[in-house]
Design an enzyme around this catalytic site. Sequence first.
Site, PDB file in Angstrom:
ATOM      1  N   HIS A   1       5.753 -12.414  -3.536  1.00  0.00           N
ATOM      2  CA  HIS A   1       5.579 -13.829  -3.494  1.00  0.00           C
ATOM      3  C   HIS A   1       5.424 -14.414  -5.108  1.00  0.00           C
ATOM      4  CE1 HIS A   1       3.550 -13.924   0.594  1.00  0.00           C
ATOM      5  NE2 HIS A   1       4.699 -14.122   0.665  1.00  0.00           N
TER       6      HIS A   1
ATOM      7  N   GLU B   1      -4.077 -13.986  -0.765  1.00  0.00           N
ATOM      8  CA  GLU B   1      -3.985 -13.049  -1.466  1.00  0.00           C
ATOM      9  C   GLU B   1      -4.352 -13.289  -2.845  1.00  0.00           C
ATOM     10  OE1 GLU B   1       0.146 -13.146  -0.239  1.00  0.00           O
ATOM     11  OE2 GLU B   1       0.827 -14.375  -1.842  1.00  0.00           O
TER      12      GLU B   1
END
Lengths: 292, 372
Positions: free
Chosen positions: A247, A209
């Site tokens: 995150h 990501e």
Amino acid sequence: MSILLDERARVVILGITGRFGSFSARDLPRSGTRLVAGVSPTRAGEAIGDVPVFATAHEAVREREANAALVYVPAPIGLDAVLDAIDAGCRLLVYPADGVPVADALEMRSAARAKGAVLVGPNSPGLISPGKAKLGFMPSDCYRPGPIGLISKSGSLSYEAAWRLSQKGLGQTTALGIGGDPVKGVTAAEALALFDGDPETRAIVYLGEIGGNDEYAVAQYAKTPGAKPVAALIVGRTAPAGRKMGHASALIAAASDTWEAKVAALEAAGVRVARSVEALAAAAEGALAHSR
Amino acid sequence: MLLTEAEGKVLFADAGIPVPPARCLSRQEDLSALDFAYPLALKAQIRGGGRGKAGGVLRCDNAAEAFAAFAAIMGSRFAGEAPLCVLVEPWLTIARELYLAVAVEGGSGGYVVLYSPQGGVDVERGPSPLCYPVGLPRDFRAEALRRVLKEAEPDPGLRERLIALAHRLLRLAEARECLTVEINPLALLGDGTLLAADAKLVRDDNSAHRHADLAAALERALAAEPESVRRSAEIGLNLVWLGGEIGLMSTGAGMTMAAMDAIDAAGGRPASFFDVSGNLTPAALGYAFCVLDDHPEVRAILVSIFGGGTHVDRVARNLIDILRAREAAKPVVLRLHGTGREEASRLLGAAGLRNHESLEAAVAEAVARARA
């Protein structure tokens, strides 16, 4: 073969009487995992099914020869639990909690390495070697035994990806969640080295990501002569800069954090980068076709 | 959390890191009461970067210039952000701009010390800084950093001052749980003094339970967010508004981003990054629907949940109850997958709701419904 985890694992769940702990106590044996003990400071002496509950990890290791720990203890008090399990002699640990202070993660990582143990996490669903054993809470039926080594920063995305790979007959040696935190027990580079050394892993699929540096470690690996072929999916193409996407490290702060920069680096290194979840299985098939 | 320069410099002073004298002003009239000699530096206090290049630091040679500069700064936005206040300092006559930082580097399992003999606003375009991988803060060794600095800084006096400063930065990072502590520029003055001309500190939000000042700062930052974001955070949901028309509700950061990307690829625009995995109780899910229903730009709602520890059949039961009781007319598209998916599809089917088999099918449907 598989990496880190196989049928020889003797698993202890720390926090076995909690919500996640009692779920895993039922779930792990269904995937063939040998669950030998639980730990709960307040309910020692009881049993969950036929699994005895001890007061400490040390007792679980001494009485039941546990060697792998799944630690369901909340982040603010997780450091002590993980250090206890390491000291007790567990050689493989999964710490799934989200929100772990970086200073604590550094201590956990350092303690594990000093004792020759491997810590998976924090902020990870754990790992599964399909058909052998599971140390985590991913849905087992998404996974099949096979030749792919799967590495993921994200739990939910790894379930979806594994499901799609399995549907196309692309099973996994091991699927490892390295977690989305900046400090990891096992980094992408370390996970790649483990899969590189596993003769049954013929290709590697990496799920990454925006934010952080792990994708550049993947590119570095892919450039190494003799590296196994790698396919990847990077999510967050449409994420705005400067906003944290769940995150701790999924944040675009510098040019190197962007989807575009990561995909360019991976592709320049010969990684097959899927443009969507849907395209991942084809990219993995392409990688597998080039394995030696 | 990224601190402002003024907040960072307070921590610097506390840690024995030399900083220029400074006042943080939020009212223009406070300039009159300043006892600094001109020229002055007026500096916008924002949480983003790139301030210097955007005109957020102005030199003022007299009071008239200072009043004008103050108004100009407080009337501007920097990367969309209005300044919190203006930091006023004496204008420094700098002989050389250096760069010194400590930061957590996941790949090396600890902190690194970074140093560049050429700091300033263009440091990112110059050569990579020198790097000393420390590991845990207690593993810092002056001699190891000395070896790294030897080539770049031949003057042993300056080198030793840099080493002492780096050690203080590291102690500060450890004590206040900072992921980054950066001085750029680190000003080398004509008389050989080192002064932190700027401060960039990123504190670890996850350590707020053991730092009252950080907890209070995070609380203040949250209070400035819209009600929907604030309330979501309070009940364990993670909401970021994105500006599109498809209200996305999903579980897990990775899968939520994957769904955002898929919406974009299908020609739609996601309205929200809304990770509801932290709380899937009927009350929390109900609130998530209220937020998306109330948002005027949301034209369709996509619920994409891939359950691991989450059992999607339980989620399906909750959804059925919520959708039955709901009055809003915005279309809702569902995709529940993972643990318990067969039972979820059966339950939803019995309630007259469709559980889409794939993310792509659900996204296509949501994009089409948003256009209708």
